[in-house]
Design a protein around this motif. Structure first.
Motif, short mmCIF file in Angstrom:
data_model
loop_
_atom_site.label_atom_id
_atom_site.label_comp_id
_atom_site.label_asym_id
_atom_site.label_seq_id
_atom_site.Cartn_x
_atom_site.Cartn_y
_atom_site.Cartn_z
N GLU A 128 -10.73 -4.69 9.00
CA GLU A 128 -11.17 -4.48 7.85
C GLU A 128 -9.12 -5.18 7.79
N ALA A 155 -6.33 -5.01 3.79
CA ALA A 155 -6.18 -4.52 2.88
C ALA A 155 -4.59 -4.78 2.61
N GLU A 156 -4.49 -5.37 1.88
CA GLU A 156 -2.92 -5.25 1.27
C GLU A 156 -2.23 -4.46 -0.11
N GLU A 180 -5.02 6.15 7.01
CA GLU A 180 -5.48 5.98 5.43
C GLU A 180 -4.50 7.02 4.96
N PRO A 240 -4.10 2.59 1.76
CA PRO A 240 -5.35 2.27 1.48
C PRO A 240 -6.48 2.16 2.71
N THR A 280 0.77 -5.47 3.96
CA THR A 280 -0.48 -5.54 4.57
C THR A 280 -0.67 -5.51 5.76
#
Length: 452
Positions: free
Chosen positions: A64, A66-67, A89, A207, A231
């Motif tokens: 996983e 995510a930016e 998250e 996120p 990130t």
């Protein structure tokens, strides 16, 4: 006098005889004697069942990633994390100034109130229009009855008809105004929802769960919607992507089938095939995972390779995303394989060969064909029998056709990795640095290259 004259002569004769005797003895000691046969160390090959591996280069990839991006425009007020921190998250990472968006919410809320008031006015007007329609219809019916009896004038009847039609038109207009007012109210509600959403975006949240990088924008700077702020990477578990040739792909497929072309009873699912990994700095395959995915589009016609992906447990974060690694996976077994130490193999222009000591302790040269290598041991496919005594040490002194004095030792079997592995997400997946599944140094560098 004569006796004195002969004394020196007798002494000289005795000395001469002694010198001749000594010379004769010296000649006997210097006679050539051949040297004893050179000493060599020999061993008989190890015969055992080994696993054939495919070994390829690969690259690690985070499962996983995510930016973190801004979703509204504004100045950064606070940064709520430190670089390399583990975040969950939904955790707040940044706060963007709220004043503009709070004002927008207040304005939208006021617009919604005005829209509600407009609906109330439109509903009242619609009710008045309905009353007027009812009154005008009653007057129309009365004038119609009178007109049919010649009890009223045509002009009064026509006036009643016009008033009824006007009342109906006014009722239709009031209904339209009410519909428009309600639509304006829905629009105002949507604007309020958007304003509240924009206000919520002033808190930039994580996120996904994972470890966050350093911030790319410092406090006090203006960010736009879509600005890349940081990130987040989830390091455990981790993927390793690699490719195999179409020939190796067919070999994997055929190794899993029996003579009838069906999956063998002892075969695991394709995605449960164990995969072993080592980093560039490792001397052994210390990480154990399992095959996770293969390219559903099949073999890439441009490269003739099939893309595969393995997954590995990474609880201690010893594997970093983006590493170039070496991976290997089993593709079948070689029954009764003949293995000898790699140091026993000699190479020249004619190819590879070994020196063997026959039953009369004479040296013979034997050309060989080699197969996979397991640490310091190499599979010999042709040229060596299980009973042969292969020279391991003293190769420089051994000459084909010449005798040697052999000292025989016993070689240890190769430790093969386990044929099974736990799921990569399980704690049993080894990333602690100890060899996993029995893959120690003697079996760590297994190669599927055939140098024959």
């Amino acid at each position: 006098m004569k006796s004195r004259d002969f004394a020196p002569l007798a002494s000289w004769a005795v000395s001469t005889m002694l010198i001749v005797a000594a010379a004769g003895c010296q000649q006997t000691d210097d006679e050539y004697k051949p040297p004893p046969p050179p000493k060599v160390t020999v061993a008989r090959p190890v015969v055992q069942t080994v696993t054939r591996f495919i070994e390829e280069n690969g690259e690690t990839e985070a499962v996983e990633r995510a930016e973190v991006r801004a979703r509204v425009r504004g100045f950064l007020e606070t940064i709520e994390f430190t670089p390399a921190q583990t975040v969950q998250e939904g955790d707040v990472l940044y706060r963007i100034e709220r004043a503009e968006y709070e004002a927008a919410v207040a304005a939208a809320d006021a617009a919604l109130g005005a829209a509600d008031a407009a609906i109330a006015v439109a509903e009242a007007a619609d009710r008045n229009a309905a009353v007027e329609v009812k009154r005008s219809e009653l007057e129309f019916e009365r004038q119609k009855a009178l007109f049919e009896k010649d009890a009223t004038t045509r002009s009064d009847f026509e006036r009643a008809t016009a008033n009824r039609d006007a009342a109906l038109a006014a009722k239709n207009a009031s209904e339209a105004n009410l519909t428009a007012a309600r639509a304006d109210r829905d629009k105002a509600q949507a604007q309020l929802d958007q304003a509240k959403l924009d206000l919520s975006y002033t808190e930039v949240v994580a996120p996904i769960s994972g470890q966050i990088t350093r911030t790319l924008v410092k406090k006090g700077n203006l960010v736009e919607s879509g600005t890349h702020l940081a990130t987040i990477v989830a390091p455990d578990p981790i993927y390793a992507n690699f490719s195999i040739s179409d020939r190796d792909a067919l070999q994997i497929q055929s190794s899993r089938l029996n003579e009838d072309g069906e999956l063998r009873d002892d075969e695991v699912e394709l995605t449960d095939i164990p995969v072993y990994l080592r980093r560039e700095s490792d001397s052994e395959f210390r990480f154990t995972g399992n095959l996770d995915y293969f390219d559903q589009e099949g073999v890439d016609q441009a490269t003739g390779t099939l893309g595969l992906r393995a997954i590995f447990g990474n609880a201690k974060h010893l594997l970093l995303p983006g590493l170039f690694v070496r991976v290997r996976l089993p593709v079948g077994k070689i029954t009764d394989a003949i293995l000898i130490p790699e140091k026993a193999i000699i190479r020249d222009q004619t190819g590879k060969y070994v020196l063997i000591v026959d039953g009369e302790d004479n040296v013979e040269r034997s050309l060989i064909q080699t197969g996979p290598q397991y640490g310091e041991m190499v599979v010999v496919e042709e040229g060596v029998d299980p009973s042969d005594r292969v020279i391991l040490e003293g190769l420089q002194r051994a000459r084909p056709g010449s005798p040697v004095t052999p000292t025989e030792i016993t070689l240890s079997p190769v430790d093969m990795p386990s044929a099974e592995t736990e799921p990569a997400s399980d704690a049993a997946s080894d990333d602690s640095g100890a060899p996993s599944g029995g893959a120690d140094a003697s079996a760590a560098a297994a190669s599927n290259s055939d140098a024959s």
